[in-house]
Each structure stands twice: as C-alpha cells, then as structure tokens.
Design an enzyme around this catalytic site. Sequence first.
Site, mmCIF file in Angstrom:
data_model
loop_
_atom_site.group_PDB
_atom_site.id
_atom_site.type_symbol
_atom_site.label_atom_id
_atom_site.label_comp_id
_atom_site.label_asym_id
_atom_site.label_seq_id
_atom_site.Cartn_x
_atom_site.Cartn_y
_atom_site.Cartn_z
ATOM 1 N N LYS A 15 -6.913 12.104 -5.355
ATOM 2 C CA LYS A 15 -7.497 11.673 -3.894
ATOM 3 C C LYS A 15 -6.908 12.501 -2.661
ATOM 4 O O LYS A 15 -7.509 12.105 -2.047
ATOM 5 C CB LYS A 15 -6.730 10.011 -3.783
ATOM 6 C CG LYS A 15 -7.889 8.702 -4.941
ATOM 7 C CD LYS A 15 -7.345 7.434 -4.493
ATOM 8 C CE LYS A 15 -5.559 6.804 -5.378
ATOM 9 N NZ LYS A 15 -4.912 7.531 -6.234
ATOM 10 N N ARG A 127 3.125 17.230 -10.917
ATOM 11 C CA ARG A 127 3.169 16.814 -9.609
ATOM 12 C C ARG A 127 4.308 17.256 -8.875
ATOM 13 O O ARG A 127 4.846 16.958 -9.074
ATOM 14 C CB ARG A 127 2.174 15.643 -8.869
ATOM 15 C CG ARG A 127 1.989 15.070 -7.589
ATOM 16 C CD ARG A 127 0.836 14.225 -7.048
ATOM 17 N NE ARG A 127 1.543 13.648 -7.215
ATOM 18 C CZ ARG A 127 1.059 12.068 -6.956
ATOM 19 N NH1 ARG A 127 -0.569 12.295 -6.609
ATOM 20 N NH2 ARG A 127 1.180 10.537 -7.517
ATOM 21 N N ARG A 160 8.070 12.874 -7.244
ATOM 22 C CA ARG A 160 8.191 11.766 -6.454
ATOM 23 C C ARG A 160 8.572 9.943 -7.973
ATOM 24 O O ARG A 160 8.796 10.973 -9.145
ATOM 25 C CB ARG A 160 6.540 10.539 -6.636
ATOM 26 C CG ARG A 160 6.139 11.379 -5.262
ATOM 27 C CD ARG A 160 4.135 10.304 -5.233
ATOM 28 N NE ARG A 160 4.220 9.486 -5.336
ATOM 29 C CZ ARG A 160 3.093 9.168 -4.982
ATOM 30 N NH1 ARG A 160 1.911 9.691 -4.705
ATOM 31 N NH2 ARG A 160 2.862 7.991 -5.976
ATOM 32 N N ARG A 171 1.358 2.129 -12.482
ATOM 33 C CA ARG A 171 0.153 2.385 -12.341
ATOM 34 C C ARG A 171 -0.800 2.587 -12.808
ATOM 35 O O ARG A 171 -1.720 2.030 -12.102
ATOM 36 C CB ARG A 171 0.897 3.680 -11.379
ATOM 37 C CG ARG A 171 2.179 3.730 -10.276
ATOM 38 C CD ARG A 171 2.396 5.040 -10.222
ATOM 39 N NE ARG A 171 2.082 5.900 -9.755
ATOM 40 C CZ ARG A 171 1.896 6.457 -9.404
ATOM 41 N NH1 ARG A 171 2.804 7.233 -10.056
ATOM 42 N NH2 ARG A 171 1.695 7.934 -8.596
HETATM 43 P P1 AMP Z 1 0.236 6.083 -3.723
HETATM 44 O O1 AMP Z 1 0.752 7.550 -3.423
HETATM 45 O O2 AMP Z 1 -1.173 6.180 -3.218
HETATM 46 O O3 AMP Z 1 -0.051 6.409 -5.594
HETATM 47 O O4 AMP Z 1 0.907 4.703 -3.671
HETATM 48 C C1 AMP Z 1 2.135 4.942 -3.815
HETATM 49 C C2 AMP Z 1 2.572 3.862 -4.255
HETATM 50 O O5 AMP Z 1 2.737 3.061 -2.945
HETATM 51 C C3 AMP Z 1 2.005 2.715 -4.905
HETATM 52 O O6 AMP Z 1 2.076 2.551 -6.884
HETATM 53 C C4 AMP Z 1 2.469 1.534 -4.363
HETATM 54 O O7 AMP Z 1 4.193 0.563 -5.221
HETATM 55 C C5 AMP Z 1 2.135 1.089 -2.611
HETATM 56 N N1 AMP Z 1 0.537 1.542 -2.145
HETATM 57 C C6 AMP Z 1 0.425 2.085 -1.913
HETATM 58 N N2 AMP Z 1 -0.915 1.800 -1.615
HETATM 59 C C7 AMP Z 1 -0.990 0.574 -1.273
HETATM 60 C C8 AMP Z 1 -1.875 -0.181 -0.991
HETATM 61 N N3 AMP Z 1 -3.041 -0.203 -0.503
HETATM 62 N N4 AMP Z 1 -1.896 -1.759 -1.369
HETATM 63 C C9 AMP Z 1 0.046 -1.548 -2.215
HETATM 64 N N5 AMP Z 1 0.808 -1.104 -2.534
HETATM 65 C C10 AMP Z 1 -0.045 -0.102 -2.396
#
Ligand code: AMP
Length: 213
Positions: A15, A127, A160, A171
């Site tokens: 994404k 990653r 990360r 996740r």
């Molecule tokens: P990402 O970078 O999109 O993989 O997000 C990393 C982490 O950030 C996720 O596992 C959640 O803990 C938090 N996070 C990201 N986007 C959201 C969202 N829209 N709502 C709640 N938590 C989020």
Amino acid sequence: MRKIIIAFGPPGIGKGTVGSALSKEMKLPLISVGDLLRDAVKNQSGIGKKAENYMKKGELVPDSLVFELLNERISQKDASAGFILDGFPRNQQQVIMLEKVFIDGDICFAMNLEGSDKVIIERLSNRRICEKCGAIYHLVNIPPEKEGICDKCGGKLIQRVDDSPQIIAKRLDVFKNDTKPILDFYKKKGWLYSIFAEDKLSETLKLIHKVIH
Ligand code: AMP
C-alpha cells in the site's frame, strides 16, 4: 472537487509503495496513518505515548487517537485537491468517520490490493524503512543503492518492530477480522477495485491505471 484514493490490503502487500508512486503521478499527498503514528511515537507526543503499545503488539490504535491525527493532516493545504489514504479506514467506526470527511463532488476510488499470505510474509520480512523519512525498501525487489542507507535522505534503514513473525501473524488477523469486512461497504457504493498486487510494482501500477484516473 477532491480526489480521494483509499488503499486497502493486508500489511505488506505494498500500500505504501503503490501509494507513494501514485502520489508522485497524481500530485496528491500520500497520507499513511501508520507513518503519522510512527512519527508521533518517535517524537513521544501525547498521542505517540498512548499509541506505542498497541502498535508494538500489532493491534489497532484506538479510533479517537487516529481520528485526531488524520483530521489534522487532511485539513492541511496540500490535501485540498485530494489525498491518498494508506491504512485508513481499518474498521467500521473509521468508515463512519471518513464518510463525514467527504464533501459534495468528491470522487473516491478504493483499491483493494490483493496477494497471498506467502507473498505478504516474504515482503514483510524483507522490508526495511528509513528511520528518518519513512521511505520503503525491499532487500531484493527495491534495494537501496548503498546497503543500509536511504537513497532519498541518507537516513539509516531499519526493520520495523512490528515486522517480526509473531506480530505479522497478529496484524494479518486484525486485517481479516476488522478491515476485510468493511470492503463490502465500498463495493456497494461501486468504488471498489480489486487489484492483483503480487507482481512487481510496474505491473501493479498498470492494473491500477486501467481503473483509476
Ligand atoms: P501500517 O504502517 O499501516 O502497517 O500500520 C502500523 C500500525 O499502526 C498498525 O499495526 C496499527 O497498530 C497502527 N495503525 C495504522 N493505521 C491505523 C488505523 N487506521 N487505525 C488504528 N491503528 C492503525
């Protein structure tokens, strides 16, 4: 008239990478809620301190914290012609919140990036991200020119904390249980496009160009 693009898909499907390419092409800012949260954690802001533990465990951060960050970001001037959302909405409450953001005349495309768990796990384990600017690399498919160093800003590349096998599994569960069910809402609106995203970036972008303009 704003153009709002939502990037859906499991963690690691690309994404952020796809969103970043579209952001350059369409001259719309990429708004990654994960990046906003990681910045907040790095700066140890009030929101960052509250969000940190949820993120470490691979759980969703409470909606109220996410709304605050997102509202502040989309009200900035560079988002006035539209924006690309990466990682939002992720549950039913966030769909409702986004509905309130839309104004008459907005055009929305929701792209659902699809791929198997096998590809996702491979991508997540390879990653690396820049700790300074958040740029995303893949050790095999998108390697940096100099090992461990960001091409864009010279920052250090790190893995990360939530890209460990145990947290990846969590996740993926959150995606299947909380996020996947909301796709139906966008499908019913006629906004949802499913995009096969296992091939390299240029192929995925070709598929996206056929439906998003
Ligand atoms: P990402 O970078 O999109 O993989 O997000 C990393 C982490 O950030 C996720 O596992 C959640 O803990 C938090 N996070 C990201 N986007 C959201 C969202 N829209 N709502 C709640 N938590 C989020």
